[in-house]
Design a protein around this motif. Structure first.
Motif, PDB file in Angstrom:
ATOM      1  N   ASP A 382      25.729  17.648  65.711  1.00  0.00           N
ATOM      2  CA  ASP A 382      25.412  18.800  64.851  1.00  0.00           C
ATOM      3  C   ASP A 382      25.576  18.469  63.374  1.00  0.00           C
ATOM      4  OD1 ASP A 382      25.023  20.147  67.168  1.00  0.00           O
ATOM      5  OD2 ASP A 382      26.818  21.406  67.047  1.00  0.00           O
ATOM      6  N   PHE A 383      26.485  17.558  63.058  1.00  0.00           N
ATOM      7  CA  PHE A 383      26.770  17.213  61.671  1.00  0.00           C
ATOM      8  C   PHE A 383      26.318  15.783  61.374  1.00  0.00           C
ATOM      9  CE2 PHE A 383      30.460  20.229  62.478  1.00  0.00           C
ATOM     10  CZ  PHE A 383      29.876  21.291  61.790  1.00  0.00           C
ATOM     11  N   LYS A 384      25.810  15.577  60.169  1.00  0.00           N
ATOM     12  CA  LYS A 384      25.363  14.250  59.740  1.00  0.00           C
ATOM     13  C   LYS A 384      26.227  13.686  58.616  1.00  0.00           C
ATOM     14  CE  LYS A 384      21.884  14.785  62.512  1.00  0.00           C
ATOM     15  NZ  LYS A 384      21.921  14.142  63.841  1.00  0.00           N
ATOM     16  N   VAL A 385      27.007  14.564  57.980  1.00  0.00           N
ATOM     17  CA  VAL A 385      27.893  14.145  56.888  1.00  0.00           C
ATOM     18  C   VAL A 385      29.290  14.672  57.196  1.00  0.00           C
ATOM     19  CG1 VAL A 385      28.363  14.244  54.403  1.00  0.00           C
ATOM     20  CG2 VAL A 385      25.992  14.267  55.234  1.00  0.00           C
ATOM     21  N   VAL A 386      30.302  13.802  57.121  1.00  0.00           N
ATOM     22  CA  VAL A 386      31.685  14.199  57.374  1.00  0.00           C
ATOM     23  C   VAL A 386      32.500  13.962  56.114  1.00  0.00           C
ATOM     24  CG1 VAL A 386      33.756  13.799  58.753  1.00  0.00           C
ATOM     25  CG2 VAL A 386      31.503  13.633  59.825  1.00  0.00           C
ATOM     26  N   VAL A 387      33.153  15.026  55.628  1.00  0.00           N
ATOM     27  CA  VAL A 387      34.026  14.937  54.457  1.00  0.00           C
ATOM     28  C   VAL A 387      35.456  15.143  54.926  1.00  0.00           C
ATOM     29  CG1 VAL A 387      34.613  15.925  52.206  1.00  0.00           C
ATOM     30  CG2 VAL A 387      32.219  15.850  52.948  1.00  0.00           C
ATOM     31  N   GLY A 388      36.374  14.298  54.491  1.00  0.00           N
ATOM     32  CA  GLY A 388      37.750  14.500  54.910  1.00  0.00           C
ATOM     33  C   GLY A 388      38.701  13.446  54.399  1.00  0.00           C
ATOM     34  N   ALA A 389      39.943  13.545  54.866  1.00  0.00           N
ATOM     35  CA  ALA A 389      40.974  12.572  54.506  1.00  0.00           C
ATOM     36  C   ALA A 389      40.798  11.327  55.367  1.00  0.00           C
ATOM     37  CB  ALA A 389      42.351  13.208  54.705  1.00  0.00           C
ATOM     38  N   ARG A 390      41.769  10.425  55.335  1.00  0.00           N
ATOM     39  CA  ARG A 390      41.573   9.096  55.935  1.00  0.00           C
ATOM     40  C   ARG A 390      41.213   9.156  57.421  1.00  0.00           C
ATOM     41  NH1 ARG A 390      47.283   9.106  54.760  1.00  0.00           N
ATOM     42  NH2 ARG A 390      48.418   9.514  56.695  1.00  0.00           N
ATOM     43  N   SER A 391      41.696  10.197  58.146  1.00  0.00           N
ATOM     44  CA  SER A 391      41.400  10.285  59.583  1.00  0.00           C
ATOM     45  C   SER A 391      39.912  10.477  59.848  1.00  0.00           C
ATOM     46  CB  SER A 391      42.188  11.431  60.219  1.00  0.00           C
ATOM     47  OG  SER A 391      41.860  12.667  59.593  1.00  0.00           O
ATOM     48  N   ALA A 392      39.162  10.998  58.861  1.00  0.00           N
ATOM     49  CA  ALA A 392      37.719  11.200  59.041  1.00  0.00           C
ATOM     50  C   ALA A 392      36.988   9.880  59.246  1.00  0.00           C
ATOM     51  CB  ALA A 392      37.145  11.932  57.824  1.00  0.00           C
ATOM     52  N   LEU A 393      37.645   8.788  58.899  1.00  0.00           N
ATOM     53  CA  LEU A 393      37.035   7.469  59.056  1.00  0.00           C
ATOM     54  C   LEU A 393      36.757   7.141  60.522  1.00  0.00           C
ATOM     55  CD1 LEU A 393      36.181   5.083  57.320  1.00  0.00           C
ATOM     56  CD2 LEU A 393      38.502   4.224  57.440  1.00  0.00           C
ATOM     57  N   PHE A 394      37.472   7.810  61.430  1.00  0.00           N
ATOM     58  CA  PHE A 394      37.305   7.550  62.858  1.00  0.00           C
ATOM     59  C   PHE A 394      36.451   8.629  63.534  1.00  0.00           C
ATOM     60  CE2 PHE A 394      41.091   5.417  61.400  1.00  0.00           C
ATOM     61  CZ  PHE A 394      40.990   4.165  61.984  1.00  0.00           C
ATOM     62  N   ALA A 395      35.731   9.411  62.729  1.00  0.00           N
ATOM     63  CA  ALA A 395      34.849  10.445  63.285  1.00  0.00           C
ATOM     64  C   ALA A 395      33.758   9.795  64.137  1.00  0.00           C
ATOM     65  CB  ALA A 395      34.223  11.256  62.155  1.00  0.00           C
ATOM     66  N   PRO A 396      33.371  10.443  65.254  1.00  0.00           N
ATOM     67  CA  PRO A 396      32.404   9.834  66.183  1.00  0.00           C
ATOM     68  C   PRO A 396      30.947   9.997  65.739  1.00  0.00           C
ATOM     69  CG  PRO A 396      33.133  11.940  67.052  1.00  0.00           C
ATOM     70  CD  PRO A 396      33.925  11.707  65.780  1.00  0.00           C
ATOM     71  N   LEU A 397      30.646   9.596  64.512  1.00  0.00           N
ATOM     72  CA  LEU A 397      29.282   9.663  63.996  1.00  0.00           C
ATOM     73  C   LEU A 397      28.438   8.530  64.566  1.00  0.00           C
ATOM     74  CD1 LEU A 397      29.574  10.471  60.174  1.00  0.00           C
ATOM     75  CD2 LEU A 397      28.411  11.851  61.890  1.00  0.00           C
ATOM     76  N   ARG A 398      27.200   8.860  64.905  1.00  0.00           N
ATOM     77  CA  ARG A 398      26.254   7.821  65.317  1.00  0.00           C
ATOM     78  C   ARG A 398      25.377   7.442  64.128  1.00  0.00           C
ATOM     79  NH1 ARG A 398      25.644  11.743  69.347  1.00  0.00           N
ATOM     80  NH2 ARG A 398      26.717  11.293  71.304  1.00  0.00           N
ATOM     81  N   ASN A 399      24.786   6.257  64.187  1.00  0.00           N
ATOM     82  CA  ASN A 399      23.854   5.778  63.141  1.00  0.00           C
ATOM     83  C   ASN A 399      24.479   5.829  61.752  1.00  0.00           C
ATOM     84  OD1 ASN A 399      21.736   5.459  65.069  1.00  0.00           O
ATOM     85  ND2 ASN A 399      21.353   7.664  64.945  1.00  0.00           N
ATOM     86  N   LEU A 400      25.720   5.371  61.656  1.00  0.00           N
ATOM     87  CA  LEU A 400      26.425   5.417  60.375  1.00  0.00           C
ATOM     88  C   LEU A 400      25.740   4.482  59.377  1.00  0.00           C
ATOM     89  CD1 LEU A 400      28.892   6.495  58.806  1.00  0.00           C
ATOM     90  CD2 LEU A 400      30.188   4.551  59.680  1.00  0.00           C
TER      91      LEU A 400
END
Length: 821
Positions: A382-400
């Protein structure tokens, strides 16, 4: 045709190095469609059951005797092969276990534990009859279990029977006197379900009923009329539209005219922020060049790093936005890391204004359920952009395709517990694995990052001018020694007070910065000289006037503020030093009508408190934002014309080789909050050390001047970027045994000829020698080849501590530490 037998490589969730490798298990046919890479499973491990994470699947059996996976706890895979590779790198580089690293990639609130209970198999009297009198300890275990109600955890028994607990339980279990029971804990959060309603009969039948209810039950009639128009909807929405009580709905359910059902839904976040976001009319030449560099990397589909060094107010955020837009146009996704939760509301507002509802947010300020839902929607695409603190680095985004690390120099990107990773370094590795571009943005880059750019490891883009050629703020240094000589012993210098009065007259806003919360730094008895210190830590207690308490900012110990000295009974209690509470009181004394918004760790503990305080500052015509380092960077308020630094010296004299760098960065960042709009800015910096090269570089507003002075010092003393550091921390409750363990560890390291080790400091007491009742010693290794030294430390971790100290002394290893305290 019989399906091919598959096997799973599983990492057991035990943070112990001896079991930090994959174990192979059979995937039973009943679970064959449920087990995948990223699954959380329950597996036999020795005599017990344990939680594990599947990191690989194979059709080849490596060992003759294998146990089957007992249960799949989480069917939805939490991570993929690429994330496994990233976590494996984190574990290897930062000397943690792979299990600890994999937990970084798990959905928030879905971690599981297995609890074990030992049960008595029968009446205690009959059991004791069967145990010989000579088996005294086994009889005592049975009696203890009877005292505990016939059920006990191994931990509870270990308090009484110590190291022999496991063997005693094993013997009793083998003889049939006790048995084990395992329970998997429930997750802390789950998918949210919302109750919906729809017609339970045909529309024709519903219309017939409506005509009969006109006078008898008008609320029930209205409910049916709404459902005939909209078919189905959430219950709360229907009751609101119908202005009907729940009883009316229940009556229709009883008559089977309507039926209730549940939909899974998401916990919605409130992204409101009172700021009008205006699109830029055009990019500056420097911005265009920087954006062009990123576009070139994205178009080529390669992994590369760009250090974006731009003065405050030069438009780095617009470069980020343009870069993300290009990544999205290529079908890629993006991660944006911010260094402080306080920056998130304004940042997310601006990114959502540009990209709409495809922007997610991940940080610890959200509720657990909200974080889980954001993670789940990222996973579902549902989301293509993730904003956050250091833990956001491990977000399960595809096609980074793009990772942005804003304020890349910040120490908050370093995690202070295992795995002790630095988000900047992990971002570089994830980009390498994904073929993505990294932008490291800062007005004051870390010395290491600038050094990498000079050597060609990073591309360098410069933004040297503010947007619309607005001038940088005038910076004035006030020597507080002169103020004291002239009889001013207050918090504010004459120059700062005059500047505040002028700012108020001109209807401007101001920011006052002090990197110390509380009212006073310490309390001292003027009669005997006692400084009240924490009972658990070797630090003075900070006085908080609002609650009249003394608080330790390391372990949260709290004690009432004394009216008499606890040592000599004297009444002359003095309050020394300055904290944000005291500054707030002084502001209200001098400017009683002025709205003071204070932001520090004491005022921002509640959810949404960061956003609410920033919104209040944004909405008021004249106000002052007073706070610690959470207000020092990244915030953009065009109405701010004055920044005052109450004391520039708080970090300057810390026993840390980065003290000068941190002071300069912090002061440059907070100075950059002034003059970002049409009105020019002004900065007043109060200091007792105006001759410091960090303070002098600030007056010139020139990062390169500071860097040119700092780099030769680092080279001369052999500190990063000319080597890597590894900090080995030894801690324990017994002072003598902790010192002995540190001494033995130092002797062991000195005795080996270790390639790659270019220097060693210590063992020595840590600058903070006691925290939370634990004495602390450390050894700092200066390393030329990190791989060789880290490999040695991993293999010889247990040998660093003497055997007689291993039970009550802890050892932790921090690779590339950012703090030396």
């Amino acid at each position: 045709m019989t399906p091919e037998q598959r096997y799973a490589q599983v990492i057991i969730d035990i943070p112990v190095r001896e079991v930090d490798h994959p174990f192979e298990y059979i995937i039973p046919s009943a679970l064959s469609t449920k087990v995948d890479i990223g699954s959380t499973v329950l597996v036999p491990f020795g005599p017990s059951l344990r939680v594990g994470y599947v990191i690989a699947l194979t059709s080849e059996r490596l060992f003759p005797r294998l146990s089957p996976i007992r249960e799949v706890i989480e069917e939805t895979p939490a991570f993929d092969r690429e994330m496994v590779d990233l976590c494996r790198w984190v574990a290897d580089y930062y000397l943690s276990t792979l299990g600890e690293a994999l937990k970084l990639a798990l959905p928030p609130g879905r971690g599981r534990r297995v609890s074990q209970h030992i049960l008595l198999n029968g009446d205690i009297g009959k059991l004791l009859e069967k145990v010989p009198a000579s088996a005294r300890q086994r009889r005592e275990v049975l009696r203890k279990m009877a005292e505990l109600g016939g059920k006990a955890s191994p931990g509870a028994l270990r308090k009484t029977f110590g190291k022999r607990t496991s063997s005693l339980i094993g013997e009793l279990e083998g003889e049939g006197f006790v048995s084990r029971k395992y329970c998997v804990s429930e997750p802390k959060v789950d998918i949210k379900h919302e109750q919906w309603i729809r017609l339970g009969v045909s529309p024709a039948r519903a219309r017939e009923v409506v005509s009969d209810l006109t006078t008898r039950a008008p609320k029930q009639q209205r409910i049916l009329e709404i459902l005939l128009e909209g078919e189905q909807m959430p219950v709360h929405e229907l009751l609101s539209l119908a202005d009907a009580p729940r009883a009316s709905l229940s009556s229709l359910v009883t008559k089977s005219l309507v039926e209730l059902f549940e939909y899974s839904t998401f916990r919605e976040l409130d992204f409101y922020y009172p700021e009008v976001v205006r699109l830029p009319t055009s990019l500056t030449g420097e911005q265009e060049k920087a954006v062009g560099e990123v576009k070139d990397v994205l178009d080529k589909g390669i992994s590369a790093t760009l250090l974006l060094q731009g003065v405050t107010g030069s438009g780095k955020t617009e470069v980020y936005l343009q870069a993300i837009a290009h990544a999205l146009s290529k079908g890629k996704t993006a991660i944006v890391l911010v260094s402080e939760i306080a920056l998130t509301p304004q940042t997310v507002h601006r990114f959502r204004a540009r990209f709409g509802e495809i922007v997610a947010v991940l940080h610890s300020g959200l509720g657990m359920g909200e974080r889980f839902d954001q993670w789940r929607r990222i996973k579902e695409g549902d989301f293509k952009v993730v904003v956050g603190a250091r833990s956001a680095l491990f977000a399960p985004l595809r096609n980074l395709g793009l990772i942005i690390v804003d304020e890349e120099h910040e120490t908050t990107y370093k995690q202070n517990r295992n795995p002790r990773y630095h988000a900047r370094e992990v971002a570089l590795k994830r980009a390498q694995l994904s073929g993505a571009c990294v932008i490291l943005g800062s007005a004051t880059p870390a010395v290491e990052s600038k050094f990498c750019a000079e050597r060609g490891q990073f591309k360098l883009a410069r933004l040297t001018r503010r947007i619309e050629d607005r001038p940088l703020p005038d910076i004035e240094i006030v020597d507080m020694r002169d103020e004291t000589k002239n009889g001013n012993r207050g918090i504010f210098s004459l120059r700062l007070r005059e500047a505040m009065e002028e700012c108020i007259r001109s209807r401007g806003k101001m920011i006052l910065f002090l990197n110390r919360r509380g009212f006073s730094s310490f309390i001292l008895c003027r009669e005997c000289g006692l400084v009240l210190k924490c009972k658990k830590c070797a630090v003075s207690l900070t006085y908080h006037a609002d609650k009249r308490v003394l608080k330790c900012h390391h372990c949260n110990y709290v004690a009432p503020a004394p009216e008499i000295c606890p040592r000599c009974g004297g009444y002359r209690i003095g309050y020394f030093g300055v904290g944000t509470q005291k500054v707030e009181n002084e502001l209200k004394r001098f400017f009683p009508e002025l709205a003071v918004i204070r932001m520090d760790a004491d005022t921002t503990t509640r959810r949404e408190s960061h956003r609410r305080r920033l919104m209040e500052f944004q909405s008021r015509e004249v106000s002052v934002l007073l706070g610690t380092q959470m207000i020092a960077k990244g915030l953009d308020f065009p109405e701010v014309t004055l920044v005052g630094v109450i004391n520039a010296d708080t970090a300057l004299n810390l026993p840390d080789f980065r003290a000068g760098e941190r002071t300069f960065q912090l002061l440059m960042q907070v100075s950059g909050r002034a003059g970002r709009g049409k009105r020019p800015g002004r900065v007043i910096v109060q200091t007792y050390l105006p001759e410091s090269y960090a303070i002098q570089a600030l007056t010139q507003g020139d990062y390169d001047h500071f860097y040119s002075q700092e780099l030769p010092l680092r080279e001369e003393l052999l500190y990063p970027p000319f080597c890597h550091l590894v900090n080995i921390l030894i801690s324990g409750r017994d002072e003598a045994r902790t010192e002995k363990a540190a001494s033995e560890a130092g002797k062991f390291l000195t005795s080996v000829k270790l390639d790659g080790l270019v220097g060693m400091l210590g063992p020595a007491p840590a600058p903070l020698p006691k925290i939370k009742n634990k004495f602390r010693w450390h050894i700092i290794l200066k390393v030329g080849d990190p791989a060789v030294v880290k490999g040695f430390l991993r293999e010889n971790f247990r040998r660093l501590l003497p055997e007689d100290c291993a039970e009550d002394v802890n050892i932790s290893i921090d690779v590339d530490p950012v703090w030396m305290l």
